[in-house]
Design a protein around this motif. Structure first.
Motif: not given
Length: 313
Positions: A257-270, A274-282
């Motif tokens: 999973s690279g920088e900016g990979t966007r993963l979805r959590l269905r129904g976790r928005g308002v 949905h909620q989207y998780v944007v990965l930031k490798p450190i």
């Protein structure tokens, strides 16, 4: 208060969607949190919020368009002769995170019989008659507009807040789940008292200002959060805990999973979002001799140039 249409930069024929869009654009532009070095931003933001509170209410907008109320929501009276005083006090902070505006009907340098009658009517509930003894009819009280600051999580989850009005009354406001900046809450009869016997009080109109959150941001009905992950988690994949507006959940990070990979959590928005998780490798901040030695010997099977095309003329 100036013409609310001019403040929002829309035509008098603008649709509700056009008014909402104009408000959101201006509120984002002039929000005090994003303009800490511009003292005029707060005044602009308050004016935009007050204009939207009036025009977003179909009944109030229609009454304003017909000339029955002014831009502040107060009932219109015959214009005073030149030199008459009056006006509006500036917004004032009050307990509960709200700011209020109310009329300040001074007489200035001009005072005649009609002013005295109006003063007595306000003071004694309409006991004084009009010119020639004709009784004045009851007049509905002016609306009170409040700019209410709420936290990001309270707006996302819904909440109940107690707010103290300028006259000391405490009222409870229900913040609907998924509320956003510009949402107008109305409490009937909680505004300024009416003039004359049986006159109804005005309403309280609270325009919500949703405060920014440290981690979450909103895109429509979706919630977005940037999630730091270690280099090992990004390369090999992992199961990690992720914050959501309703509490932490476990998320699977796919391998590679690279920088900016966007993963979805269905129904976790308002409101169904949905909620989207944007990965930031450190990368490690301390020396990692084993990793460095491995990378010196390692040759990737992927021979693509990650910067291809950037240096082309």
């Amino acid at each position: 208060m100036d013409d609310p249409y001019k403040i929002l930069g829309v035509e008098r024929t603008a649709s509700a969607d056009e008014i909402r869009k104009a408000y959101r654009t201006l509120a984002k532009r002039w929000h005090p949190d994003t303009n800490p070095d511009k003292p005029e931003a707060e005044a602009r933001f308050k004016a935009v919020s007050a204009a939207y509170a009036l025009l977003s209410d179909p009944d109030q907008r229609a009454r304003f368009d017909r000339g029955e109320i002014d831009a502040s929501g107060a009932e219109r009276a015959p214009p005073p002769p030149p030199g008459a005083g009056g006006g509006w006090r500036d917004w004032a902070d009050a307990p509960g995170g709200a700011r209020y505006r109310s009329s300040a009907g001074g007489f200035g340098d001009y005072f005649d019989e009609s002013d005295l009658e109006d003063f007595l009517s306000r003071a004694f509930g309409g006991a004084a008659g009009g010119r020639g003894g004709a009784p004045r009819g009851p007049r509905r009280g002016a609306d009170v507009r409040a700019s209410l600051q709420v936290s990001f999580l309270d707006a996302a989850r819904g909440a109940s807040r107690e707010v103290t009005l300028p006259d000391g009354r405490a009222v409870r406001l229900s913040i609907p789940k998924g509320a956003e900046t510009g949402t107008v809450l109305r409490l009937a009869g909680q505004g300024m008292p009416g003039t004359g016997e049986g006159a109804p009080a005005g309403d309280l109109l609270a325009v919500l200002e949703v405060q920014p959150h440290r981690f979450f941001r909103r895109e429509g009905n979706d919630i977005v959060v940037d999630l730091p992950v270690t280099l090992k988690e990004a390369v090999l994949g992992a199961r990690v805990e992720v914050p959501t507006v309703d509490g932490p959940v476990t998320l699977t990070v796919p391998p590679r999973s690279g920088e900016g990979t966007r993963l979805r959590l269905r129904g976790r928005g308002v409101n169904g979002g949905h909620q989207y998780v944007v990965l930031k490798p450190i990368l490690p901040t301390e020396p990692e001799p084993e990793l460095e030695e491995f990378l010196k010997r390692w040759a990737s099977r992927d021979a693509r140039d990650p910067r291809a095309g950037m240096l082309a003329p």
